[in-house]
Design a protein around this motif. Structure first.
Motif, short mmCIF file in Angstrom:
data_model
loop_
_atom_site.label_atom_id
_atom_site.label_comp_id
_atom_site.label_asym_id
_atom_site.label_seq_id
_atom_site.Cartn_x
_atom_site.Cartn_y
_atom_site.Cartn_z
N TYR A 1 0.84 -1.20 0.00
CA TYR A 1 0.00 0.00 0.00
C TYR A 1 0.86 1.23 0.00
CZ TYR A 1 0.51 -0.03 5.17
OH TYR A 1 0.99 -0.05 6.46
N VAL B 1 0.27 5.36 0.82
CA VAL B 1 -0.58 6.44 1.29
C VAL B 1 0.00 7.72 0.70
CG1 VAL B 1 -1.54 7.65 3.27
CG2 VAL B 1 -1.12 5.19 3.40
N GLU C 1 -3.91 12.61 2.59
CA GLU C 1 -4.92 12.34 3.61
C GLU C 1 -6.07 11.46 3.14
OE1 GLU C 1 -4.40 13.27 6.80
OE2 GLU C 1 -2.50 14.01 6.02
N GLN C 2 -6.17 11.21 1.82
CA GLN C 2 -7.28 10.37 1.36
C GLN C 2 -6.98 9.47 0.17
OE1 GLN C 2 -10.46 13.04 0.43
NE2 GLN C 2 -9.80 13.33 -1.68
N ASN C 3 -5.89 9.66 -0.54
CA ASN C 3 -5.59 8.84 -1.71
C ASN C 3 -4.60 7.74 -1.36
OD1 ASN C 3 -7.03 10.24 -3.96
ND2 ASN C 3 -5.87 11.96 -3.13
N VAL C 4 -5.00 6.51 -1.67
CA VAL C 4 -4.17 5.35 -1.36
C VAL C 4 -4.18 4.37 -2.53
CG1 VAL C 4 -4.63 5.51 1.12
CG2 VAL C 4 -6.01 4.00 -0.25
N GLU D 1 -9.99 6.57 -2.93
CA GLU D 1 -10.09 7.82 -2.20
C GLU D 1 -10.87 7.53 -0.93
OE1 GLU D 1 -11.61 11.20 -4.30
OE2 GLU D 1 -10.50 10.67 -6.11
N ALA E 1 -6.97 5.79 4.49
CA ALA E 1 -5.64 6.42 4.55
C ALA E 1 -5.16 6.53 5.99
CB ALA E 1 -5.67 7.80 3.88
N SER E 2 -6.03 6.91 6.88
CA SER E 2 -5.67 7.04 8.29
C SER E 2 -5.33 5.67 8.89
CB SER E 2 -6.84 7.68 9.06
OG SER E 2 -6.56 7.72 10.42
N ARG F 1 -1.99 4.50 7.52
CA ARG F 1 -0.91 5.29 8.13
C ARG F 1 -0.61 4.75 9.54
NH1 ARG F 1 -3.02 9.69 7.23
NH2 ARG F 1 -2.04 10.14 5.26
#
Length: 165
Positions: free
Chosen positions: A68, A70, A73-76, A99, A104-105, A108
């Motif tokens: 994965y 990252v 804040e939203q695209n992975v 998205e 994403a969080s 992370r």
């Protein structure tokens, strides 16, 4: 990207957690260049606490397989596909772009868990050669499961196959 101030951090398998020794041998030839490019590099430990706590498969042999990225804040990117020609043209592995701030969080946080000293070695080259560090532990040769695995690793490093892996 590093020159523009973007932080790039990577966690991958160490020789100790890789079930394909020849692939690890091919990757090892790029390790120093990755570090010189300013990438923060980590390799998953064979004795990772993360695995013992149920974060990875409970078998005696642990390794990372999911990939994965990252981006923000939203695209992975998430999948099992390696970023190499064999995965792109021959294997049946895949990856998707999504998205999702929630995903994403979560990814992370997973990355932060994986890169803690009890789970991964940070690979460093501070002018005295590549070494692996985790907390106050430092080793000067690639972590391996056994002498036999290390021997195969060094033999495979001599083969010109990195473009095929």
């Amino acid at each position: 990207l590093v020159a523009r101030g973007v932080k790039i951090k990577v966690v991958t398998n160490s020789l100790q957690t890789n079930d394909v020794v020849i692939a690890q041998a091919a990757y090892s030839q790029y390790r120093k260049r990755i570090l010189e490019a300013g990438v923060e590099l980590y390799e998953f430990r064979g004795d990772a606490v993360f695995a013992e706590q149920g974060g990875a498969s409970g078998s005696a042999a642990i390794s990372l397989h999911t990939k994965y990225i990252v981006f923000d804040e939203q695209n992975v990117f998430l999948g099992s596909m390696n970023l190499d020609p064999r995965s792109l043209y021959l294997n049946t592995e895949l990856g998707v772009m999504l998205e999702s701030a929630t995903l994403a969080s979560s990814l992370r946080e997973s990355f932060h868990q994986l890169t803690r000293p009890e789970n991964s070695w940070q690979v460093l080259d501070e002018g005295q050669g590549v070494h692996w560090q985790a907390g106050d532990q430092t080793i000067n040769r690639t972590p391996a499961k056994s002498s036999w695995q290390r021997l195969r690793y060094w033999v495979y490093r001599l083969l010109p196959v990195s473009r095929q892996l």
